[in-house]
Write a protein that holds these residues in place. Structure first.
Motif, PDB file in Angstrom:
ATOM      1  N   ASP A  70      -7.249   0.979  -1.376  1.00 43.04           N
ATOM      2  CA  ASP A  70      -6.306  -0.994  -1.587  1.00 43.04           C
ATOM      3  C   ASP A  70      -7.068  -0.642  -2.947  1.00 43.04           C
ATOM      4  N   ASN A 108      -8.605  -0.621   4.869  1.00 41.55           N
ATOM      5  CA  ASN A 108      -7.928   0.076   3.702  1.00 41.55           C
ATOM      6  C   ASN A 108      -8.373  -0.100   2.344  1.00 41.55           C
ATOM      7  N   THR A 115       1.722  -0.836  -0.113  1.00 48.45           N
ATOM      8  CA  THR A 115      -0.221   0.182   0.327  1.00 48.45           C
ATOM      9  C   THR A 115       1.014   1.140  -0.309  1.00 48.45           C
ATOM     10  N   GLY A 116       1.064   2.320  -0.892  1.00 49.44           N
ATOM     11  CA  GLY A 116       1.369   3.146  -1.195  1.00 49.44           C
ATOM     12  C   GLY A 116       2.580   3.320  -1.676  1.00 49.44           C
ATOM     13  N   ARG A 155     -11.873  12.201   0.745  1.00 52.21           N
ATOM     14  CA  ARG A 155     -11.251  12.731   0.223  1.00 52.21           C
ATOM     15  C   ARG A 155     -11.127  14.194   0.608  1.00 52.21           C
ATOM     16  N   ASN A 197     -11.212   3.567   6.361  1.00 48.59           N
ATOM     17  CA  ASN A 197      -8.885   3.217   6.456  1.00 48.59           C
ATOM     18  C   ASN A 197      -8.448   2.515   7.113  1.00 48.59           C
TER      19      ASN A 197
END
Lengths: 697, 184
Positions: A415, A412, A262-263, A444, A409
Motif C-alpha cells: 500500500d 501492507n 487495498t487491491g 515480486r 505483507n
C-alpha cells in the motif's frame, strides 16, 4: 453524492492522513512561458515508455519516417504505440540506456532528424461531439497516450469502462516541489484542456467532473474557472497545498471522502482519475489527429542558469535539455528525473525523455546533497505521523532490513505509494523508501519464482506420469505380440509348425555353436576331459542332425508336392488332349509350359536341397548328388517331351485320314514344329545340366 | 475383590480408548506425508538431481526421513535455513560436494551446432526443450529451471548454461536512493 457536491461548493474538503510541506521551489520556473526547443541531433525512442507491454516494431533501420508516423503497433490491450516525433531517418534499432533507475538498456529506435519536420497527413475533427465512443477510444489508442502524471498507465484501458462513473477527477494538483509543467500548460492551453475534459465526459458520462488543484497555482485556477464557468458539471476544487495531494488515493480521499481499499481500482468505486496533461494530449489526438510526440517538461534546479518549462520532443536526450537551459559543464553530475521526492537519479545524461517524464532536476549541492550518512533509528515516530497511507514506516523498515517478507505483507507494504514523506521527515536520514523499494522488488521476484517453481513441479510430475504410462503401454504391447506368436505356434497349422520347427532349428544351431565354442575352448585348455568333449560333440551332432533331418523333410515335402501337382497336370492335359482335336496345338503348348514349370520347381527344390546338403556333407558327395540331380531333371524333361510327342502322334494316328490332305499337311507341319521345340527344350535342359556340372566342378 | 474390580475397570477403560483410537486412525487417516509436502514446497523445484535424488519431491521425502538438509545447491543457504526451521535442526553450510554458485541460469542451445540427437530432450526433467530427430532443438526459456542436466548428454557440447539477463522487469533496487533533505 449530493452532500459531497454541496461540501465542495462550499469549499470544504476532506483531510487525508499525514502529508508534509516541503519547500515548493516552484518560483524558479513558474513565471516563464513554455519554451519550444529546437530539434536535437538525434532522438532515442525506447519502444516501451509506459506500464504494460511494448508494441510491435513497424519500421526497420534505414527507413525514412515522417512526423507522427507510428513506429510500433499496439498488439495487445496493455501495449501503446510510439510515434516519430519529427521527420528523419532511422539510423539504428538497438539496446540503449533508458530512463529507469537501474540504468539498464532496452530496445530503442534512434532517429536522425532531417530538419524538415514534415508531418504525415492528418485529419482534423473539429466537431468531436459527433464521434462515437469506439471512434474516440481508437483515436486515443492510436495516438499512443499513456498517463502523463508519472506512472504511465495506458489511458485507453483506464477510460474504457462499463462501470457507472460518478466522478471524473482531473488531477491538476502537481504537489511535488519544483514541478510547474501542469501549471504552465493550464495557463497557456486551457481551452484545449477543457476540450480534452469534454471528450472524456463524452466517453465516461460521469455525474460530476472535479478538477483538483492546489492553491499554490492562483493563475492556473483563475484560468480554469474562467474556461469552465459555463459548464455545470465541472467543479474546480481548490485544495490546500500539501504533499502528496497529487497521489491518486489521496486526491480521491480529499475530494470525495472515499478511501480506496487495498487491491481495489477506483473504477469499481465509480471514480476515474486523469492527469491534466493527459487531457491535453487527448484533445490533441482526437481533434487535431496529433499523436503523443512531445510534452511539457520542467527543467529546474539551482545549478541551471535558465531553469524553464520546455516543449520537448519525446526521445530528446537529457543532456540536450540541460545544455539548452544553461547547465554548467562539471565533472560530478547529479541529475534527477522526476521530482525531488519520487524521482530517481540518472546514471548518465544520455538518457532520453519519455512520455512520463515531467521534470528534469539539476540541483546544486546545497539544495540536495549527494551523500547523507544514515544513522540509527531513534524511534521518534514522525514517519508514521506523515505517512499518507497510514502505514508504520518504522516497522516496515525493520522488517525490510530483516527481509521478513511475511511480516512486510502483514504490514501492507504494497500500500506504500513511495511518496518519500517518511524519509523526508526522518531525523536519522534513513532512506526509508529505498528499503521499501528493495523489499517490494524482492517480494515480486519471490512470487515470480514461486509461480515458476509450481509450474516446474507440475511439468516434472506430468513428465513422470507420461514416462510411466509409456512404459506400461510398451510392456503391454510386447506381452500381446508374444501371446499372439505363442497362439499361432500352438494352433497346429502348417505355418505354425514350420515356425515352430524353424525356432527349434535356430535353438539347436545356437546350442551347437555354443557347445562347439565350449569344446574349442576346452581344446585350447589342453585335452583335459576328452570324454565329456566327445559327449557334447555327440550331443551337438545329434541336434544338428535332427535339425538337418527336419529341414530335409520339409524340402522333400515341397519337392513331392510340386512333382505331384505337375504330374496331375500332365495327366489331365494328356487326358484332355485325346478327344479334342482342334485344341491340339494349344494343349501342346500348355503341356510344355507345365513341363517347364515342373522343371523349374524341381531345380529349385534340388538346389535348396543341395544347399542344405552341402552344409552337411563333403564336397564330393555334393558334386555327385548335384550331377545326379541335374541328370535326373534332364531325363525327366526328356521323358516328358517324349511322352507328349507320343501322345500327339497317337492322336494324329487316331484321326481319320479321310478328312483333308491339307489338313493332314498342316497337322504334319505343326507336328514338326512341336517336335523341334521339344528338341530345343531338351537341348537347353542338357546345356543347363552341363553348365551346372561345370560350375560345381 | 477390590483388586479384581480395579483390574476389570482399568481393562474396560483401556479397551474403550483402544477402540476409539483405532476408529480415529481409520476415520482421520492422512494421505501422504505432510512433512515431506511442506519441505517440497520450500525446495526450488529445479529437479536438478544434484542432491542425489531424482527430483525435488524424493529429496523432500528423504529429508523427512532423516537425510542431510544441506544438499540442495540451487536453493542455497536460504532453503537450508528454512528446512532447518521446519525440521528443528541446526543450520548447516551447503554440502562441500556441491557447487556453491547458485546464480540463476538457463540452458542455451547453440543452434548451428545442434545435430538433432534428442538426447537433451530425454534428459530434461521439465520438458523445456523442443525439437525432433535430426531437427534443431531449442530451449523454452520460460520453462527452463536451469538444472544443468541437459549439458552432459549433448554429444557435440552445444548446450551452455547462461546467467539470466537483467532486465527492468527483474531488476532489484540496489543503487543509492535519492537522499531527501530539508532545504534551507
Amino acid at each position: 453524492m449530493e452532500s459531497v457536491i454541496e461540501r465542495i461548493e462550499q469549499g470544504h474538503f476532506w483531510k487525508y492522513h499525514g502529508g508534509i510541506h516541503p519547500p515548493e521551489m516552484k518560483f524558479l520556473t513558474t513565471d516563464k512561458p513554455i519554451r519550444p526547443l529546437a530539434i536535437p541531433k538525434e532522438l532515442v525512442l525506447p519502444i516501451q515508455q509506459h506500464i504494460g507491454n511494448a508494441g510491435e516494431l513497424l519500421v526497420k533501420v534505414g527507413d525514412n519516417v515522417v512526423k507522427g508516423q507510428p513506429l510500433t503497433a499496439s498488439s495487445s490491450m496493455m501495449a501503446v504505440p510510439v510515434h516519430a516525433p519529427t521527420s528523419g531517418t532511422i539510423t539504428a534499432i538497438e539496446q540503449s540506456i533508458i530512463a529507469h533507475p537501474s540504468g539498464l538498456n532496452d530496445l530503442c529506435i534512434k532517429i536522425t532528424p532531417d530538419g524538415e519536420d514534415k508531418w504525415r497527413k492528418r485529419y482534423i475533427t473539429p466537431n468531436y461531439q459527433s464521434l462515437t465512443k469506439v471512434e474516440i477510444l481508437d483515436k486515443i489508442i492510436n495516438a499512443g497516450i499513456s498517463g502523463m502524471g508519472g506512472a504511465g498507465f495506458p489511458t485507453h484501458v483506464k477510460v474504457n469502462t462499463n462501470a457507472q462513473i460518478n466522478y471524473l477527477i482531473i488531477n491538476a494538483s502537481e504537489c511535488e516541489p519544483y514541478i510547474t509543467a501542469d501549471d504552465l500548460l493550464i495557463r497557456e492551453h486551457c481551452s484545449a484542456i477543457v476540450d480534452g475534459i469534454k471528450i472524456l465526459d463524452q466517453l465516461l458520462e460521469p455525474a460530476f467532473i472535479l478538477i483538483g488543484i492546489e492553491d499554490n497555482k492562483p493563475e492556473a485556477i483563475k484560468t480554469l474557472q474562467k474556461e469552465t464557468q459555463d459548464i455545470e458539471k465541472i467543479k474546480v476544487c481548490v485544495l490546500p497545498t500539501k504533499y502528496p495531494t497529487g497521489g491518486e488515493k489521496q486526491l480521491i480521499m480529499a475530494l470525495t471522502g472515499t478511501e480506496v481499499p487495498t487491491g481495489v481500482i477506483p473504477n469499481s468505486l465509480g471514480i476515474v482519475m486523469q492527469n491534466i496533461a493527459t487531457c491535453f494530449a487527448i484533445a490533441d489526438a482526437v481533434i487535431h489527429d496529433t499523436p503523443l510526440i512531445k510534452r511539457v517538461i520542467t527543467v529546474s534546479g539551482q545549478s541551471l542558469e535558465k531553469p524553464q518549462n520546455v516543449w520537448a520532443l519525446l526521445g530528446t536526450p537529457v543532456e540536450f535539455l540541460l545544455s539548452q537551459c544553461g547547465y554548467p559543464e562539471q565533472v560530478k553530475k547529479h541529475i534527477i528525473m522526476g521530482g525531488p521526492m519520487m524521482g530517481f537519479s540518472l546514471p548518465n545524461t544520455k538518457v532520453p525523455v519519455i512520455k512520463t517524464t515531467n521534470c528534469i532536476l539539476a540541483p546544486s549541492e546545497a539544495e540536495i546533497p549527494n551523500q547523507v550518512k544514515e544513522v540509527e533509528c531513534i524511534r521518534c515516530g514522525q514517519c508514521a505521523e506523515v505517512c499518507p497511507s497510514q502505514l508504520l514506516p518504522q516497522d516496515l523498515q525493520w522488517s525490510a532490513k530483516a527481509q521478513d517478507h511475511q511480516q512486510l505483507n502483514k504490514l501492507n507494504l504494497f500500500d506504500c505509494i513511495e511518496c518519500g514523506a517518511c524519509a523526508y521527515v526522518c531525523p536519522s536520514h534513513i532512506p526509508l523508501v529505498h528499503y521499501y523499494r528493495i523489499a517490494k522488488a524482492e517480494i515480486r521476484q519471490q512470487n515470480l519464482l514461486d509461480i515458476q517453481a509450481e509450474k516446474a513441479k507440475q511439468r516434472f510430475e506430468a513428465r513422470k506420469a507420461r514416462l510411466e504410462r509409456d512404459k506400461i503401454a510398451r510392456e503391454e504391447k510386447h506381452k500381446k505380440s508374444a501371446a499372439a506368436r505363442q497362439a499361432r505356434m500352438n494352433a497346429g497349422t502348417v505355418q505354425g509348425n514350420q515356425e515352430k520347427s524353424a525356432v527349434a532349428a535356430a535353438l539347436a544351431r545356437v546350442k551347437a555353436k555354443k557347445s562347439q565354442n565350449n569344446t574349442d575352448n576346452k581344446l585350447n585348455d589342453n585335452d583335459v576331459q576328452p570324454q565329456e568333449e566327445q559327449q557334447t560333440d555327440k550331443k551337438s551332432q545329434v541336434a544338428a542332425a535332427i535339425a538337418r533331418a527336419k529341414a530335409k523333410k520339409v524340402a522333400a515335402q515341397k519337392v513331392k508336392e510340386t512333382q505331384i501337382t505337375a504330374d496331375t497336370k500332365q495327366v489331365t492335359v494328356s487326358q484332355e488332349q485325346l478327344p479334342e482335336k482342334p485344341a491340339n496345338k494349344a494343349e501342346d503348348k500348355k503341356s510344355k509350359i507345365a513341363a517347364a514349370v515342373a522343371k523349374a520347381k524341381a531345380k529349385k527344390a534340388a538346389s535348396s536341397a543341395d544347399a542344405k546338403s552341402s552344409a552337411q556333407s563333403s564336397d564330393d558327395i555334393k558334386q555327385s548328388s548335384d550331377d545326379k540331380q541335374t541328370k535326373i531333371t534332364a531325363a525327366v524333361a526328356k521323358a516328358k517331351t517324349k511322352k507328349q510327342l507320343k501322345s500327339t502322334q497317337l492322336q494324329h494316328e487316331l484321326t481319320p485320314d479321310e478328312n483333308n490332305k491339307n489338313d493332314a499337311k498342316e497337322i504334319n507341319k505343326t507336328q514338326d514344329v512341336t517336335d523341334k521345340k521339344a528338341r530345343i527344350a531338351a537341348a537347353v535342359a542338357k546345356a543347363k545340366a552341363k553348365k551346372k556340372q561345370a560350375e560345381s566342378k | 475383590m477390590t483388586t479384581l474390580l480395579a483390574i476389570l475397570l482399568i481393562g474396560i477403560i483401556g479397551l474403550t480408548f483402544g477402540a476409539l483410537l483405532g476408529y480415529a486412525s481409520i476415520r482421520f487417516k492422512v494421505e501422504g506425508d505432510p512433512l515431506a509436502e511442506q519441505l517440497d514446497a520450500l525446495l526450488p523445484q529445479t529437479q536438478c538431481g544434484q542432491c542425489g535424488y531424482p527430483g525435488c519431491k524424493p529429496y523432500a521425502e528423504a529429508v523427512a526421513n532423516g537425510e542431510a538438509i544441506n544438499k540442495c545447491a540451487p536453493g542455497g543457504e536460504d532453503t537450508i535455513k528454512k528446512i532447518a526451521d521446519i525440521m528443528g535442526v541446526e543450520v548447516q553450510p551447503l554440502d562441500e560436494n556441491h557447487d556453491a554458485d547458485n546464480t540463476p541460469k538457463i540452458a542455451f542451445i547453440i543452434e548451428e551446432d545442434c545435430i538433432g540427437c534428442t538426447k537433451c530432450i530425454q534428459a530434461c526433467p521439465v520438458d523445456a526443450i523442443i525439437g525432433a530427430t535430426k531437427q534443431m532443438h531449442t530451449v523454452i526459456i520460460d520453462e527452463c529451471t536451469g538444472c544443468d542436466l541437459c549439458v552432459a548428454p549433448c554429444p557435440v557440447d552445444c548446450i551452455e548454461m547462461r546467467p539470466i539477463t537483467m532486465t527492468t522487469k527483474n531488476w532489484q533496487w540496489d543503487l543509492d536512493s535519492i537522499p531527501v533533505v530539508q532545504v534551507d
